[in-house]
Design a protein around this motif. Structure first.
Motif, PDB file in Angstrom:
ATOM      1  N   ASN A 138       5.270   2.704  -1.891  1.00  0.00           N
ATOM      2  CA  ASN A 138       5.689   1.534  -1.318  1.00  0.00           C
ATOM      3  C   ASN A 138       4.775   1.570   0.170  1.00  0.00           C
ATOM      4  O   ASN A 138       4.556   0.411   0.661  1.00  0.00           O
ATOM      5  N   SER A 139       4.362   2.717   0.569  1.00  0.00           N
ATOM      6  CA  SER A 139       3.581   2.473   1.988  1.00  0.00           C
ATOM      7  C   SER A 139       2.192   2.350   1.988  1.00  0.00           C
ATOM      8  O   SER A 139       1.624   2.470   3.124  1.00  0.00           O
ATOM      9  N   GLN A 153      -1.866   5.167   3.337  1.00  0.00           N
ATOM     10  CA  GLN A 153      -0.514   5.571   3.929  1.00  0.00           C
ATOM     11  C   GLN A 153      -0.569   6.209   5.396  1.00  0.00           C
ATOM     12  O   GLN A 153      -0.074   6.142   6.393  1.00  0.00           O
ATOM     13  N   TYR A 169      -1.740   4.124   8.425  1.00  0.00           N
ATOM     14  CA  TYR A 169      -0.990   2.905   8.709  1.00  0.00           C
ATOM     15  C   TYR A 169      -0.448   3.099  10.157  1.00  0.00           C
ATOM     16  O   TYR A 169      -0.314   2.032  10.891  1.00  0.00           O
ATOM     17  N   GLU A 210       8.522   0.963  11.429  1.00  0.00           N
ATOM     18  CA  GLU A 210       7.912  -0.061  10.403  1.00  0.00           C
ATOM     19  C   GLU A 210       7.546   0.605   9.054  1.00  0.00           C
ATOM     20  O   GLU A 210       7.868   0.326   8.041  1.00  0.00           O
ATOM     21  N   ARG A 213       8.991   0.386   5.358  1.00  0.00           N
ATOM     22  CA  ARG A 213       8.258  -0.050   4.255  1.00  0.00           C
ATOM     23  C   ARG A 213       8.189   0.945   3.168  1.00  0.00           C
ATOM     24  O   ARG A 213       8.294   0.566   1.949  1.00  0.00           O
ATOM     25  N   SER A 214       8.226   2.248   3.495  1.00  0.00           N
ATOM     26  CA  SER A 214       8.127   3.368   2.516  1.00  0.00           C
ATOM     27  C   SER A 214       9.506   3.246   1.809  1.00  0.00           C
ATOM     28  O   SER A 214       9.400   3.691   0.520  1.00  0.00           O
ATOM     29  N   THR A 260      11.453   0.473   1.088  1.00  0.00           N
ATOM     30  CA  THR A 260      11.594  -0.709   0.383  1.00  0.00           C
ATOM     31  C   THR A 260      10.217  -1.347  -0.287  1.00  0.00           C
ATOM     32  O   THR A 260      10.508  -2.135  -1.167  1.00  0.00           O
ATOM     33  N   ALA A 318       8.259  -3.234   1.110  1.00  0.00           N
ATOM     34  CA  ALA A 318       7.891  -4.642   1.992  1.00  0.00           C
ATOM     35  C   ALA A 318       6.482  -4.470   2.501  1.00  0.00           C
ATOM     36  O   ALA A 318       6.074  -3.795   3.250  1.00  0.00           O
ATOM     37  N   GLY A 319       5.608  -5.387   1.948  1.00  0.00           N
ATOM     38  CA  GLY A 319       4.313  -5.484   2.516  1.00  0.00           C
ATOM     39  C   GLY A 319       3.248  -4.401   2.073  1.00  0.00           C
ATOM     40  O   GLY A 319       2.205  -4.166   2.665  1.00  0.00           O
ATOM     41  N   ALA A 320       3.595  -3.923   0.935  1.00  0.00           N
ATOM     42  CA  ALA A 320       2.740  -2.604   0.654  1.00  0.00           C
ATOM     43  C   ALA A 320       1.502  -3.000   0.120  1.00  0.00           C
ATOM     44  O   ALA A 320       0.236  -2.552   0.258  1.00  0.00           O
TER      45      ALA A 320
END
Length: 548
Positions: free
Chosen positions: A110-111, A119, A122, A535, A539-540, A542, A544-546
Motif C-alpha cells: 500500500n505504501s 516505502q 516516503y 500520511e 497510506r499503508s 488504505t 491511497a495514492g500508492a
C-alpha cells in the motif's frame, strides 16, 4: 549383443530423454518471456507487470518465487542427511511466511511503488535512504542468487551426465546468461508468468513424488520414518533433535541463530516484497497472500516426505551422490528410485521430469532476484540518487537492463567456488542479511514516528555490515572440516580465519540492525520525518495514492 552393450544403449536412450525434457522446459520459459515482452512498454510494466495480475495469479507467482531451489533441493537434502534437524528448515521457512504476511506484506504494498526503498524514502531524505536500501537489496539478492545457481550446477550436471568440474562451471555460466535474458527481455511480466508456470509444475511434481513415496510404504508414515532411520546409519537419533545442532553449545546457539534468520528474514527479502506491487488493489494483495500461503504450506509439508523418502529409498552409490552434493540431489535421485531405479525407463522419466521442474524453479527464482536488484539499481540509485528524479522512464528501464548484466556477472563469479555448499544453507545466509539490514528499517519506518533518515541508514548499513562481516569470519568461508574424513567444507580450505564460531550470524547481526536503527534515530535532531508519519500510516492501511 552383450548385456553390457544393452545396458549402455538403454542409459544413452534415457540420457536423451532427460536432455530432451530439460530443453523443453528451457524453450517453454523462453517462449513465455518473448510473449510477455510484447506488452512491456512502460516502467510500470517492467517493474510491476503493469499492476495487471489478479490475486490468484500473483499468489501462484509469490509461491513460485518463494519455493526456490533451496526449498525443493536443499531442504529435502538437509532432511535426508540430518533427519529431524534438517526438517527445521521447512518449519522455519513456513513460519517465516506468516511473519511476512502479518507484519509487512499489505502495508508495504500500500505504501510503496516499485521497490522496497520507495516505502522507506516516503518520509525520509531520498538520496541517503535509497542508496542504502539499494546496496542492501543487491547484496541480499546476490547471496540468494548463489544458492539457486549452485543448485542449477548440481542439477544440470546430473541431468546431462556431467562429471567434470569445468563443465559444471559452464552450466553455472549458462544459467547466469539465461537469467539475464529473462530480465532484460521479459521484465516483471515475463518473470511473473515464468513463476506461475513453475509453481504449477513444482506442485504437480512434488505431489506425484510424495504419493509414490507414501505408496512404497502403504501410506504408513511410521514405516517410512523407521526405514529412513535404519538406512541413515544413525538409528533413532536420525528422528530426534540434536543430530546436527545438538552436539555442542556452539551448535545449539547456531540453531537458534538459524531459526531467527529464517523466521525474520522473509519479511526483509526484496524479491518477495516487490511481488505485492504487481496487483491493482489491496483486496487483490490479500487474495494473493491466501493463495500463496495455501500452496507454500502444502509444499513444505511434502518436503518432509521427500527428505525422509530419500533417506529411506536411495542407497548405495546414489546415496553417496547425495552426500557429495551436500544433499542437493536428494529429490531428483528419490524420483529415480520410486520410478524403478537407475537404468529403468520409469526411473529415467521421473528423474527427467523432476529435474526439469527443479530447473524451472531455479530459472524463475533467479529471474525474480535479478529483476529486483536491477530495478533497485535503476529506480533508486540511478533515477533518484544520481539523476535526482530528472530521468525518463525509457532511460530508467535501459539502466535496469544494463544493471542485470552486471549483477548476473557477479553472481556467476561467486557461484562457481560455492558449488559444494548446501543451497538451503546458502539461502539461510541471505535470510540473515535480509533480517539484519532490511527488516529493522521497514518495521521502524512503519510503526515508529520518531524514526528518521539517520536511523534508517544506520539500521541498513549496520545490519548489513555486521551480517556480512560475521559471515566472512565464520566457518562457512574458512576453517570447517568434516570430522570423519577431514575434508574441507568451507569456501576456502587452505586458510583458517574463522574467528566467529557460528555458521549463521543472525543471533548477533539482527539485534545489531535494530540497535543501530534506534541509536541513529535518537542521536539525530532531525524531526522532519515525523511530519509525514501520519500520511504514511494512512497510506499503508488504505493504499491511497500508492501508485502516484
Amino acid at each position: 549383443m552383450r548385456a553390457a552393450d544393452v545396458l549402455l544403449a538403454a542409459e544413452q536412450g534415457h540420457q536423451g530423454l532427460t536432455t530432451g525434457l530439460f530443453l523443453l522446459v528451457v524453450l517453454l520459459t523462453v517462449g513465455i518471456t518473448f510473449w510477455a515482452s510484447r506488452n512491456t512498454k512502460t516502467a510500470a510494466d517492467y517493474y510491476a507487470g503493469g499492476r495487471a495480475f489478479s490475486g490468484p495469479q500473483n499468489g501462484f507467482a509469490i509461491a513460485g518465487d518463494y519455493m526456490s531451489a533451496a526449498s525443493f533441493l536443499g531442504i529435502s537434502g538437509a532432511i535426508a542427511l540430518s533427519g529431524y534437524d534438517g526438517f527445521l528448515y521447512s518449519i522455519g521457512f513456513l513460519v517465516a511466511w506468516l511473519v511476512a504476511l502479518l507484519l509487512i506484506a499489505e502495508l508495504l504494498r500500500n505504501s510503496g511503488r516499485f521497490t522496497m526503498a520507495d516505502q522507506l524514502a516516503y518520509r525520509m531524505k531520498q538520496r541517503p535512504v535509497r542508496m542504502a536500501a539499494s546496496i542492501s537489496t543487491v547484496v541480499v539478492s546476490i547471496f540468494y542468487l548463489l544458492a539457486q545457481m549452485v543448485g542449477a550446477g548440481a542439477l544440470v550436471a546430473l541431468l546431462l551426465g556431467v562429471d567434470s568440474a569445468a563443465l559444471k562451471n559452464w552450466v553455472v555460466v549458462g544459467v547466469g546468461v539465461m537469467m539475464i535474458f529473462y530480465v532484460t527481455v521479459g521484465g516483471m511480466k515475463g518473470t511473473t508468468w515464468v513463476q506461475i508456470v513453475k509453481a504449477v509444475l513444482l506442485m504437480g511434481g512434488t505431489i506425484l513424488i510424495t504419493f509414490l513415496v507414501l505408496a512404497e510404504f502403504g501410506f504408513n508414515i511410521s514405516d517410512l520414518l523407521g526405514q529412513a532411520a535404519a538406512n541413515s546409519g544413525k538409528g533413532q537419533a536420525f528422528l530426534e533433535p540434536g543430530l546436527k545442532y545438538g552436539a555442542s553449545l556452539t551448535s545449539k546457539v547456531d540453531f537458534v541463530s538459524l531459526s531467527l534468520a529464517l523466521v525474520l528474514g522473509t519479511a526483509g527479502l526484496p524479491h518477495i516484497l516487490i511481488r505485492f506491487y504487481t496487483v491493482p488493489t489491496a483486496k487483490q494483495a490479500r487474495q494473493s497472500v491466501l493463495w500463496a500461503i495455501t500452496l507454500i504450506g502444502a509444499f513444505y509439508l511434502m518436503t518432509l516426505v521427500l527428505g525422509f523418502g530419500a533417506a529411506a529409498l536411495v542407497t548405495g552409490d546414489k546415496k553417496d551422490q547425495i552426500v557429495e552434493s551436500g544433499g542437493n540431489l536428494a529429490s531428483p535421485l528419490l524420483a529415480e528410485a520410486v520410478g524403478g531405479g537407475a537404468g529403468s525407463a520409469g526411473g529415467a522419466i521421473l528423474l527427467a521430469v523432476i529435474s526439469a521442474v527443479a530447473f524451472a524453479t531455479i530459472l524463475a527464482v533467479v529471474a525474480g532476484l535479478t529483476l529486483t536488484s536491477a530495478s533497485s539499481v535503476a529506480h533508486d540509485l540511478y533515477a533518484n540518487v544520481w539523476k535526482r528524479g530528472k530521468v525518463t522512464e525509457k532511460q530508467e528501464v535501459k539502466v535496469a537492463k544494463i544493471a542485470a548484466f552486471g549483477i548476473g556477472g557477479i553472481a556467476i563469479l561467486l557461484a562457481i567456488p560455492a558449488q559444494k555448499l548446501n543451497i538451503a544453507f546458502l539461502v539461510a545466509l541471505a535470510f540473515a542479511v535480509a533480517a539484519s539490514a532490511n527488516l529493522p528499517a521497514l518495521l521502524f519506518n512503519l510503526f515508529w514516528k520518531r524514526f528518521n533518515t539517520r536511523g534508517a541508514t544506520w539500521s541498513i548499513y549496520g545490519g548489513l555490515i555486521s551480517a556480512v562481516t560475521l559471515v566472512i569470519f565464520s566457518p562457512v568461508v574458512s576453517g570447517k572440516v568434516d570430522p570423519v574424513t577431514g575434508a574441507g567444507l568451507s569456501l576456502f580450505n587452505s586458510v583458517d580465519f574463522s574467528y566467529f564460531p557460528l555458521e549463521n550470524p543472525g543471533i548477533v547481526s539482527i539485534p545489531l540492525g535494530f540497535f543501530f536503527g534506534w541509536l541513529g534515530a535518537v542521536t539525530s535532531k532531525d524531526r522532519s520525518s515525523e511530519d509525514r508519519f501520519t500520511e504514511l500510516e494512512v497510506r499503508s492501511l488504505t493504499g491511497a495514492g500508492a501508485e502516484k
